[in-house]
Design an enzyme around this catalytic site. Structure first.
Site, mmCIF file in Angstrom:
data_model
loop_
_atom_site.group_PDB
_atom_site.id
_atom_site.type_symbol
_atom_site.label_atom_id
_atom_site.label_comp_id
_atom_site.label_asym_id
_atom_site.label_seq_id
_atom_site.Cartn_x
_atom_site.Cartn_y
_atom_site.Cartn_z
ATOM 1 N N TYR A 49 4.251 -4.613 1.492
ATOM 2 C CA TYR A 49 3.280 -3.846 2.273
ATOM 3 C C TYR A 49 3.562 -4.119 3.749
ATOM 4 O O TYR A 49 3.840 -5.256 4.133
ATOM 5 C CB TYR A 49 1.852 -4.253 1.886
ATOM 6 C CG TYR A 49 0.806 -3.425 2.594
ATOM 7 C CD1 TYR A 49 0.725 -2.052 2.370
ATOM 8 C CD2 TYR A 49 -0.068 -4.004 3.505
ATOM 9 C CE1 TYR A 49 -0.218 -1.284 3.024
ATOM 10 C CE2 TYR A 49 -1.015 -3.235 4.159
ATOM 11 C CZ TYR A 49 -1.081 -1.870 3.922
ATOM 12 O OH TYR A 49 -2.006 -1.101 4.578
ATOM 13 N N GLU A 81 -2.452 -14.229 -1.486
ATOM 14 C CA GLU A 81 -2.707 -15.060 -0.306
ATOM 15 C C GLU A 81 -3.272 -16.422 -0.674
ATOM 16 O O GLU A 81 -3.060 -17.389 0.052
ATOM 17 C CB GLU A 81 -3.607 -14.338 0.691
ATOM 18 C CG GLU A 81 -5.055 -14.233 0.305
ATOM 19 C CD GLU A 81 -5.892 -13.433 1.291
ATOM 20 O OE1 GLU A 81 -5.312 -12.717 2.143
ATOM 21 O OE2 GLU A 81 -7.116 -13.517 1.204
ATOM 22 N N CYS A 131 3.825 -5.022 -2.828
ATOM 23 C CA CYS A 131 2.740 -5.054 -1.856
ATOM 24 C C CYS A 131 2.610 -6.430 -1.197
ATOM 25 O O CYS A 131 3.485 -6.855 -0.464
ATOM 26 C CB CYS A 131 1.451 -4.593 -2.528
ATOM 27 S SG CYS A 131 0.169 -4.068 -1.386
ATOM 28 N N HIS A 132 1.523 -7.162 -1.469
ATOM 29 C CA HIS A 132 1.330 -8.506 -0.914
ATOM 30 C C HIS A 132 1.956 -9.586 -1.799
ATOM 31 O O HIS A 132 1.943 -10.760 -1.426
ATOM 32 C CB HIS A 132 -0.162 -8.801 -0.741
ATOM 33 C CG HIS A 132 -0.801 -8.049 0.386
ATOM 34 N ND1 HIS A 132 -1.040 -6.690 0.337
ATOM 35 C CD2 HIS A 132 -1.249 -8.464 1.588
ATOM 36 C CE1 HIS A 132 -1.611 -6.302 1.459
ATOM 37 N NE2 HIS A 132 -1.755 -7.362 2.242
ATOM 38 N N GLY A 185 -2.291 -7.167 -3.767
ATOM 39 C CA GLY A 185 -3.724 -7.310 -3.568
ATOM 40 C C GLY A 185 -4.010 -8.575 -2.781
ATOM 41 O O GLY A 185 -3.134 -9.120 -2.121
ATOM 42 N N ARG A 186 -5.227 -9.067 -2.875
ATOM 43 C CA ARG A 186 -5.590 -10.281 -2.135
ATOM 44 C C ARG A 186 -5.213 -11.558 -2.865
ATOM 45 O O ARG A 186 -5.163 -12.632 -2.256
ATOM 46 C CB ARG A 186 -7.080 -10.273 -1.800
ATOM 47 C CG ARG A 186 -7.378 -9.305 -0.666
ATOM 48 C CD ARG A 186 -8.770 -9.478 -0.124
ATOM 49 N NE ARG A 186 -9.744 -8.931 -1.049
ATOM 50 C CZ ARG A 186 -10.889 -9.511 -1.357
ATOM 51 N NH1 ARG A 186 -11.211 -10.679 -0.847
ATOM 52 N NH2 ARG A 186 -11.717 -8.937 -2.191
#
Length: 195
Positions: A139, A93, A119-120, A89-90
């Site tokens: 991802y 980051e 993923c992330h 997800g975000r």
């Protein structure tokens, strides 16, 4: 099977399935999972986001659930855990900007403890510089970062439903890979599931 104590990183707009499903699956087989977030205490919640693949150039994002943090980030020590899980997800980051997230990740890697990232999530592994010489996946939009960090790209398949294993590291491209990702992670943990 000896139950393991697993640490999971979380933050606002973590991908809903990528935190909820592994958390519940690991509890289901008898492991303890402590979910932590910088700046949050047990009982605080984070917002999740649902990412879907609907034919656009990238995933779509919709509001998910509120997920309750169950452990104190400030008190966490890597030596108290057997493994680390990093959802996508975000959240990764900005979680990778937290020095303690990076030091914990480095400690898990240096101790050769199992690490699962999806993923992330590998953005945190990149920031911690623990992918050099490893084979991993993520991802597809994170691939340039993973490769630049010295990891060999593991092309699991076009459906994003498989996982990549390199020693103690288990990575996957997105939530459709949960069955393979968690199956391989449980193998690395030494978890036996009776039919």
């Amino acid at each position: 099977m000896a139950a393991k104590k697993i640490l999971m990183f979380a933050g606002d707009f973590v991908e809903d399935y990528e935190i909820m499903v592994p958390f519940q699956m690991l509890l289901m087989v008898g492991h303890t999972v402590d979910v932590v977030c910088p700046g949050k205490k047990p009982g605080d919640t984070i917002k999740t986001a649902i990412h879907d693949f609907e034919g656009d150039q990238t995933y779509s994002e919709k509001p998910g659930h509120n997920f309750m943090i169950n452990a104190d980030f400030d008190a966490v020590k890597s030596e108290n855990y057997d493994a680390l899980v990093i959802p996508g997800g975000r959240a990764p980051e900005y979680l990778r900007l937290d020095p303690k997230i990076i030091s914990l990740t480095k400690e898990f890697a240096a101790a050769n403890k199992p690490i699962a990232a999806v993923c992330h999530g590998p953005q945190i592994l990149v920031a911690a510089d623990v992918l050099r010489g490893k084979t991993s996946t993520c991802y597809i939009a994170v691939k340039p970062d993973v490769v630049a960090a010295g990891s060999t790209w593991c092309d699991v398949n076009e459906t994003a439903s498989n996982a990549c294993v390199d020693g103690n590291l288990v990575t996957a491209p997105a939530w459709p890979a949960h069955p393979a990702w968690m199956r391989e992670f449980l193998k690395v943990l030494g978890t036996k599931i009776e039919p």
